[in-house]
Write a protein that holds these residues in place. Structure first.
Motif, mmCIF file in Angstrom:
data_model
loop_
_atom_site.group_PDB
_atom_site.id
_atom_site.type_symbol
_atom_site.label_atom_id
_atom_site.label_comp_id
_atom_site.label_asym_id
_atom_site.label_seq_id
_atom_site.Cartn_x
_atom_site.Cartn_y
_atom_site.Cartn_z
ATOM 1 N N VAL A 108 0.863 -1.176 0.000
ATOM 2 C CA VAL A 108 0.000 0.000 0.000
ATOM 3 C C VAL A 108 0.904 1.232 0.000
ATOM 4 C CG1 VAL A 108 -1.771 1.276 1.259
ATOM 5 C CG2 VAL A 108 -1.816 -1.227 1.244
ATOM 6 N N ASP A 109 0.838 2.002 -1.070
ATOM 7 C CA ASP A 109 1.675 3.182 -1.218
ATOM 8 C C ASP A 109 0.805 4.432 -1.106
ATOM 9 O OD1 ASP A 109 3.280 5.307 -2.183
ATOM 10 O OD2 ASP A 109 4.490 3.894 -3.351
ATOM 11 N N ALA A 110 0.837 5.066 0.058
ATOM 12 C CA ALA A 110 -0.016 6.227 0.298
ATOM 13 C C ALA A 110 0.353 7.394 -0.596
ATOM 14 C CB ALA A 110 0.069 6.649 1.770
ATOM 15 N N ALA A 111 1.643 7.602 -0.823
ATOM 16 C CA ALA A 111 2.070 8.731 -1.652
ATOM 17 C C ALA A 111 1.563 8.601 -3.076
ATOM 18 C CB ALA A 111 3.603 8.835 -1.642
ATOM 19 N N ARG A 112 1.567 7.394 -3.608
ATOM 20 C CA ARG A 112 1.089 7.156 -4.976
ATOM 21 C C ARG A 112 -0.399 6.814 -5.028
ATOM 22 N NH1 ARG A 112 5.987 3.452 -7.339
ATOM 23 N NH2 ARG A 112 7.572 5.079 -7.260
ATOM 24 N N ARG A 113 -0.959 6.601 -3.842
ATOM 25 C CA ARG A 113 -2.379 6.225 -3.726
ATOM 26 C C ARG A 113 -2.661 4.931 -4.523
ATOM 27 N NH1 ARG A 113 -5.446 10.371 -1.423
ATOM 28 N NH2 ARG A 113 -7.314 9.476 -2.318
ATOM 29 N N THR A 114 -1.796 3.930 -4.304
ATOM 30 C CA THR A 114 -1.926 2.649 -5.000
ATOM 31 C C THR A 114 -1.821 1.485 -4.028
ATOM 32 O OG1 THR A 114 0.454 2.507 -5.438
ATOM 33 C CG2 THR A 114 -0.894 3.553 -7.142
ATOM 34 N N VAL A 115 -2.371 0.376 -4.444
ATOM 35 C CA VAL A 115 -2.201 -0.904 -3.753
ATOM 36 C C VAL A 115 -1.698 -1.886 -4.793
ATOM 37 C CG1 VAL A 115 -3.337 -2.781 -2.515
ATOM 38 C CG2 VAL A 115 -4.084 -0.417 -2.149
#
Length: 115
Positions: A108-115
């Protein structure tokens, strides 16, 4: 490593609660654990660091669990990736999860808003 950010902790909390509630609502047998929670594998070569601590892990086989952690592969691992942990999470830890047959791995990458 740097301590986790508030954003990191908020994501871990929200996901853990949602997963736990889903399992409970559906009368599941899986247990959800949050870091610090050790996952031990025989395949780890470095015996001075013989475990990993996923941000979130779900284990559906209670035989793998004791008070010290999980012995064998969790069924599901979630790592909340931050700039300071991305090399570890997408490198060594992801390789260990694949090598040890973790069924589901989420980064889960909050900065990129991706999972």
């Amino acid at each position: 490593m740097a301590p986790p950010t508030r954003t990191h902790q908020r994501i871990v909390t929200e996901l853990t609660v949602a997963i736990h509630e889903y399992i409970k609502k559906n009368h599941g047998i899986c247990e959800v654990n949050v870091s610090p929670f050790a996952v031990f594998w025989d395949s780890l070569k470095d015996k001075t660091q013989n475990y990993v601590e996923p941000d979130i892990s779900a284990i559906c086989d209670n035989e793998k669990l004791d008070d010290k952690g999980c012995y064998g592969s969790p069924d599901w691992v979630i790592e909340v990736v931050s700039p300071s942990s991305s090399r570890l999470d997408y490198g060594r830890k992801q390789a260990l999860y694949l090598e040890n047959a973790v069924k589901e791995y989420w980064g889960v990458d909050a900065a990129r808003r991706t999972v």
